[in-house]
Design a protein around this motif. Structure first.
Motif, mmCIF file in Angstrom:
data_model
loop_
_atom_site.group_PDB
_atom_site.id
_atom_site.type_symbol
_atom_site.label_atom_id
_atom_site.label_comp_id
_atom_site.label_asym_id
_atom_site.label_seq_id
_atom_site.Cartn_x
_atom_site.Cartn_y
_atom_site.Cartn_z
ATOM 1 N N VAL A 9 102.185 14.745 -24.053
ATOM 2 C CA VAL A 9 102.940 14.847 -22.799
ATOM 3 C C VAL A 9 104.444 14.776 -23.064
ATOM 4 O O VAL A 9 105.232 15.526 -22.464
ATOM 5 C CB VAL A 9 102.494 13.760 -21.797
ATOM 6 N N ALA A 10 104.861 13.909 -23.978
ATOM 7 C CA ALA A 10 106.288 13.791 -24.288
ATOM 8 C C ALA A 10 106.837 15.102 -24.847
ATOM 9 O O ALA A 10 107.943 15.527 -24.477
ATOM 10 C CB ALA A 10 106.516 12.643 -25.276
ATOM 11 N N GLU A 11 106.073 15.740 -25.728
ATOM 12 C CA GLU A 11 106.525 17.019 -26.276
ATOM 13 C C GLU A 11 106.615 18.083 -25.191
ATOM 14 O O GLU A 11 107.578 18.850 -25.148
ATOM 15 C CB GLU A 11 105.583 17.479 -27.395
ATOM 16 N N ALA A 12 105.630 18.123 -24.308
ATOM 17 C CA ALA A 12 105.648 19.110 -23.231
ATOM 18 C C ALA A 12 106.803 18.861 -22.266
ATOM 19 O O ALA A 12 107.377 19.805 -21.720
ATOM 20 C CB ALA A 12 104.321 19.094 -22.477
ATOM 21 N N ALA A 13 107.162 17.585 -22.072
ATOM 22 C CA ALA A 13 108.257 17.243 -21.162
ATOM 23 C C ALA A 13 109.615 17.269 -21.863
ATOM 24 O O ALA A 13 110.654 17.144 -21.208
ATOM 25 C CB ALA A 13 108.018 15.859 -20.572
ATOM 26 N N ASP A 47 107.756 0.466 -11.666
ATOM 27 C CA ASP A 47 106.399 0.074 -12.058
ATOM 28 C C ASP A 47 105.362 1.025 -11.459
ATOM 29 O O ASP A 47 104.403 1.413 -12.127
ATOM 30 C CB ASP A 47 106.100 -1.357 -11.618
ATOM 31 N N VAL A 48 105.551 1.378 -10.200
ATOM 32 C CA VAL A 48 104.595 2.260 -9.533
ATOM 33 C C VAL A 48 104.665 3.670 -10.125
ATOM 34 O O VAL A 48 103.629 4.284 -10.400
ATOM 35 C CB VAL A 48 104.827 2.279 -8.006
ATOM 36 N N VAL A 49 105.869 4.174 -10.346
ATOM 37 C CA VAL A 49 106.033 5.506 -10.937
ATOM 38 C C VAL A 49 105.398 5.534 -12.325
ATOM 39 O O VAL A 49 104.645 6.450 -12.666
ATOM 40 C CB VAL A 49 107.527 5.910 -11.007
ATOM 41 N N GLY A 50 105.668 4.516 -13.114
ATOM 42 C CA GLY A 50 105.085 4.450 -14.455
ATOM 43 C C GLY A 50 103.572 4.402 -14.421
ATOM 44 O O GLY A 50 102.898 5.059 -15.220
ATOM 45 N N GLY A 51 103.038 3.638 -13.492
ATOM 46 C CA GLY A 51 101.584 3.552 -13.366
ATOM 47 C C GLY A 51 100.962 4.879 -12.991
ATOM 48 O O GLY A 51 99.900 5.253 -13.505
ATOM 49 N N VAL A 52 101.620 5.614 -12.100
ATOM 50 C CA VAL A 52 101.118 6.940 -11.700
ATOM 51 C C VAL A 52 101.147 7.891 -12.887
ATOM 52 O O VAL A 52 100.171 8.601 -13.150
ATOM 53 C CB VAL A 52 101.933 7.504 -10.512
ATOM 54 N N LEU A 53 102.244 7.898 -13.638
ATOM 55 C CA LEU A 53 102.344 8.789 -14.797
ATOM 56 C C LEU A 53 101.268 8.462 -15.832
ATOM 57 O O LEU A 53 100.598 9.361 -16.353
ATOM 58 C CB LEU A 53 103.731 8.692 -15.440
ATOM 59 N N ARG A 54 101.084 7.185 -16.119
ATOM 60 C CA ARG A 54 100.085 6.782 -17.111
ATOM 61 C C ARG A 54 98.668 7.145 -16.654
ATOM 62 O O ARG A 54 97.872 7.682 -17.410
ATOM 63 C CB ARG A 54 100.175 5.289 -17.394
ATOM 64 N N ARG A 55 98.374 6.841 -15.398
ATOM 65 C CA ARG A 55 97.039 7.129 -14.871
ATOM 66 C C ARG A 55 96.737 8.632 -14.924
ATOM 67 O O ARG A 55 95.646 9.039 -15.317
ATOM 68 C CB ARG A 55 96.913 6.600 -13.452
ATOM 69 N N ARG A 103 98.105 10.854 -16.950
ATOM 70 C CA ARG A 103 97.972 11.260 -18.356
ATOM 71 C C ARG A 103 96.599 10.883 -18.899
ATOM 72 O O ARG A 103 95.923 11.684 -19.544
ATOM 73 C CB ARG A 103 99.075 10.598 -19.190
ATOM 74 N N LEU A 104 96.170 9.644 -18.617
ATOM 75 C CA LEU A 104 94.874 9.184 -19.124
ATOM 76 C C LEU A 104 93.714 9.929 -18.467
ATOM 77 O O LEU A 104 92.705 10.216 -19.125
ATOM 78 C CB LEU A 104 94.733 7.676 -18.921
ATOM 79 N N THR A 105 93.859 10.254 -17.187
ATOM 80 C CA THR A 105 92.815 11.017 -16.491
ATOM 81 C C THR A 105 92.626 12.376 -17.149
ATOM 82 O O THR A 105 91.505 12.876 -17.248
ATOM 83 C CB THR A 105 93.189 11.191 -15.000
ATOM 84 N N GLN A 106 93.719 12.953 -17.614
ATOM 85 C CA GLN A 106 93.655 14.257 -18.277
ATOM 86 C C GLN A 106 93.249 14.140 -19.743
ATOM 87 O O GLN A 106 93.081 15.149 -20.422
ATOM 88 C CB GLN A 106 95.010 14.960 -18.175
#
Length: 134
Positions: free
Chosen positions: A55-59, A35-43, A45-48
């Motif tokens: 992001v999925a294509e780049a990853a 949950d924490v890892v997912g929240g960090v990734l989402r935050r 991505r949204l900040t950018q």
């Protein structure tokens, strides 16, 4: 007008069961790592201002899989997590450092956590940096 003695007296209630103290509130659960890892990734991505697709294509991972990672529904392997971090312009250590900060913040005040020995010593301020165990 006459009043009866029973009208002026308050009714007395006799409990049928003995009064018990309410059960203690359960201790707050520590958040799940996914949950924490997912929240960090989402935050991040949204900040950018980026989309899941971007992001999925780049990853080089699927959009539904990235979405599930962000919602804490899936555990990311270290390879996928590193790829998602790179796609966001971060290193794996950057993401893990953000996760560590959130875990410490969620841990709350001193004395609530337990160390590996179970002594009850606070862990929130114990580690100055990231501590990973393999």
């Amino acid at each position: 007008m006459t009043t009866r003695a029973s009208d002026t007296q308050a009714a007395r209630v006799v409990p049928l069961r003995p009064q018990q103290a309410p059960p203690p509130a359960p201790e707050p659960r520590e958040p799940l790592l996914r949950d924490v890892v997912g929240g960090v990734l989402r935050r991040e991505r949204l900040t950018q201002g980026r989309t899941l697709k971007d992001v999925a294509e780049a990853a080089r991972i699927s959009v539904p899989y990235l979405s599930e990672l962000e919602r804490g529904r899936k555990e990311a392997s270290s390879e996928v997590l590193a790829a998602a971090a790179r796609a966001l312009g971060l290193g794996l250590g950057d993401v893990l450092s953000l996760v560590q900060r959130e875990l410490v913040a969620a841990h709350g005040t001193a004395g609530r956590g337990r160390t590996a020995t179970g002594t009850g010593a606070a862990t929130a301020g114990r580690y100055g940096g990231l501590c990973l165990a393999a």
